[in-house]
Design a protein around this motif. Structure first.
Motif, PDB file in Angstrom:
ATOM      1  N   ALA A 247      52.318   3.564  53.828  1.00 35.15           N
ATOM      2  CA  ALA A 247      51.473   3.326  55.009  1.00 35.15           C
ATOM      3  C   ALA A 247      52.261   3.619  56.287  1.00 35.15           C
ATOM      4  O   ALA A 247      53.415   3.224  56.416  1.00 35.15           O
ATOM      5  CB  ALA A 247      50.981   1.883  55.000  1.00 35.15           C
ATOM      6  N   ASP A 248      51.623   4.300  57.220  1.00 39.28           N
ATOM      7  CA  ASP A 248      52.277   4.710  58.460  1.00 39.28           C
ATOM      8  C   ASP A 248      52.238   3.580  59.483  1.00 39.28           C
ATOM      9  O   ASP A 248      51.633   3.696  60.554  1.00 39.28           O
ATOM     10  CB  ASP A 248      51.601   5.970  59.016  1.00 39.28           C
ATOM     11  N   ARG A 249      52.928   2.497  59.155  1.00 36.87           N
ATOM     12  CA  ARG A 249      52.962   1.326  60.019  1.00 36.87           C
ATOM     13  C   ARG A 249      54.147   0.439  59.624  1.00 36.87           C
ATOM     14  O   ARG A 249      54.657   0.584  58.514  1.00 36.87           O
ATOM     15  CB  ARG A 249      51.649   0.535  59.929  1.00 36.87           C
ATOM     16  N   PRO A 250      54.591  -0.454  60.498  1.00 40.91           N
ATOM     17  CA  PRO A 250      54.070  -0.691  61.848  1.00 40.91           C
ATOM     18  C   PRO A 250      54.520   0.356  62.864  1.00 40.91           C
ATOM     19  O   PRO A 250      53.872   0.528  63.893  1.00 40.91           O
ATOM     20  CB  PRO A 250      54.645  -2.068  62.195  1.00 40.91           C
ATOM     21  N   VAL A 251      55.640   1.046  62.598  1.00 39.49           N
ATOM     22  CA  VAL A 251      56.105   2.093  63.508  1.00 39.49           C
ATOM     23  C   VAL A 251      55.679   3.439  62.932  1.00 39.49           C
ATOM     24  O   VAL A 251      56.045   3.769  61.805  1.00 39.49           O
ATOM     25  CB  VAL A 251      57.637   2.057  63.684  1.00 39.49           C
ATOM     26  N   PRO A 252      54.894   4.233  63.661  1.00 48.44           N
ATOM     27  CA  PRO A 252      54.435   5.518  63.111  1.00 48.44           C
ATOM     28  C   PRO A 252      55.554   6.539  63.050  1.00 48.44           C
ATOM     29  O   PRO A 252      56.501   6.517  63.843  1.00 48.44           O
ATOM     30  CB  PRO A 252      53.353   5.946  64.099  1.00 48.44           C
ATOM     31  N   LEU A 253      55.449   7.438  62.076  1.00 48.66           N
ATOM     32  CA  LEU A 253      56.401   8.537  61.968  1.00 48.66           C
ATOM     33  C   LEU A 253      56.245   9.495  63.142  1.00 48.66           C
ATOM     34  O   LEU A 253      55.146   9.679  63.670  1.00 48.66           O
ATOM     35  CB  LEU A 253      56.174   9.313  60.670  1.00 48.66           C
TER      36      LEU A 253
END
Length: 358
Positions: A247-253
């Motif tokens: 999952a792309d969270r909590p900090v996005p790529l």
């Protein structure tokens, strides 16, 4: 009444409650239905059910608790149900416990996720019919080393890992691979995972002169390192492994982050029919849904050519057309070929890249 008797009885009741098709092959599906892996288990079951609806096979669904003490009971229920093969198995603890009993009954097993080379070697030694639909332990390090040598050989490369067994062993194998290819990393270190910021690590990378880094850790650590590098005005090309598929969270790529990972099977032309079948059931073709769909297809096709020979022999002698593309197995039961591909994060998803040099 013993714990094992209660487990076996509960599992058996679940198995016989499923619909029966008189002329169909019987395929066991072993997947978690509760606990931390329940979401993954639901993907396995959804994929297997959608495939069986197409192939006409019967499923015997067994809960995978991932507890070693429960594995023997799982094997007993599968054997009692006279399954032709069993698929799923997200936990190594289950696999190592069920294999002796299923091997004695001549039941091949296809795991969707367990990658242990040690377990595969034990299976070969004990003649257990174990097949991997996932990459092996060595495939990830081999492909990442290939990417680094092909794309980054003229660059100052760093290798960092998060101190876990996975991260440490992967980074160590990659270091051996690239140093054998003539590339010595300018920086090698272990970082503390799960931190809110990694500025100190970024500054050490900058001081070492690294511009390209492999991160043996999880997706969020990689995202934090990329964010902090940008804040320090540092141009840093990041490469991760298959753990980047999360999952792309909590900090996005950040755009341009790369990963060597299993491809997005849903984007393959071969997945078109399976995608439609899953979405008709209200299920997105993600995670283990398509591999499970493919595993049922493999068993179904294998049974059609196994009339005069054991299914195990058919599985190592044929090439199967599945939702995740052509599938074949080595004599050892390992997946033939290396399915991991270089990908780059663009527009909220990973897209395949050529391995050729930058």
């Amino acid at each position: 009444m013993t714990r094992s008797w209660l487990i076996a009885t509960s599992l058996a009741l679940k198995a016989i409650a499923l619909p029966v098709a008189a002329s169909a092959a019987t395929i066991g599906v072993v997947a978690p239905t509760s606990g931390p892996y329940a979401i993954l288990g639901s993907q396995v079951l959804a994929g297997a059910r959608a495939a069986a609806e197409k192939t006409g096979d019967r499923l015997v669904e067994i809960e995978e608790t991932c507890e070693p003490d429960d594995a023997a009971s799982v094997a007993e229920v599968l054997v009692a149900a006279k399954v032709s093969a069993a698929v799923g198995f997200l936990c190594g603890e289950t696999l190592s416990g069920v294999l002796p009993g299923l091997a004695a009954a001549g039941v091949p097993v296809i795991t969707l996720s367990v990658r242990s080379d040690i377990l595969m070697e034990e299976a070969a030694r004990e003649k257990w019919p174990l097949f991997q639909l996932s990459p092996g332990d060595d495939d990830e390090a081999e492909r990442i080393s290939e990417v680094i040598l092909n794309r980054w050989k003229a660059q100052p490369v760093a290798l960092i890992e998060d101190g876990t067994i996975y991260g440490r062993e992967l980074a160590s194998a990659i270091r051996r691979g690239i140093e054998g290819g003539g590339l010595t990393p300018v920086f090698v270190d272990t970082y503390r995972p799960g931190q809110e910021q990694q500025v100190a690590l970024v500054r050490r990378l900058l001081k070492a002169g690294a511009s390209h880094v492999f991160i043996g850790g999880d997706r969020n650590d990689a995202a934090i390192i990329a964010r902090d590098a940008a804040a320090e005005d540092m141009s840093l090309q990041i490469l991760g492994g298959d753990t980047m598929r999360a999952a792309d969270r909590p900090v996005p790529l950040r755009e341009g982050t790369m990963a060597v990972a299993v491809p997005d099977y849903a984007a393959l032309p071969s997945a078109s029919e399976a995608n439609g079948a899953l979405r008709a059931r209200g299920v997105e073709p993600e995670g283990y849904a398509l591999p499970a769909y493919a595993a049922v297809q493999v068993v179904s096709q294998g049974m059609s050519i196994a009339a005069s020979a054991p299914l195990q022999e058919a599985l190592v002698s044929a090439r199967f057309q599945t939702a995740i593309g052509p599938v074949a197995f080595e004599k050892s039961g390992a997946l033939a070929g290396n399915p991991l591909v270089l990908q780059e994060w663009r527009g909220g998803r990973f897209v395949p890249l050529d391995v050729s040099a930058e």
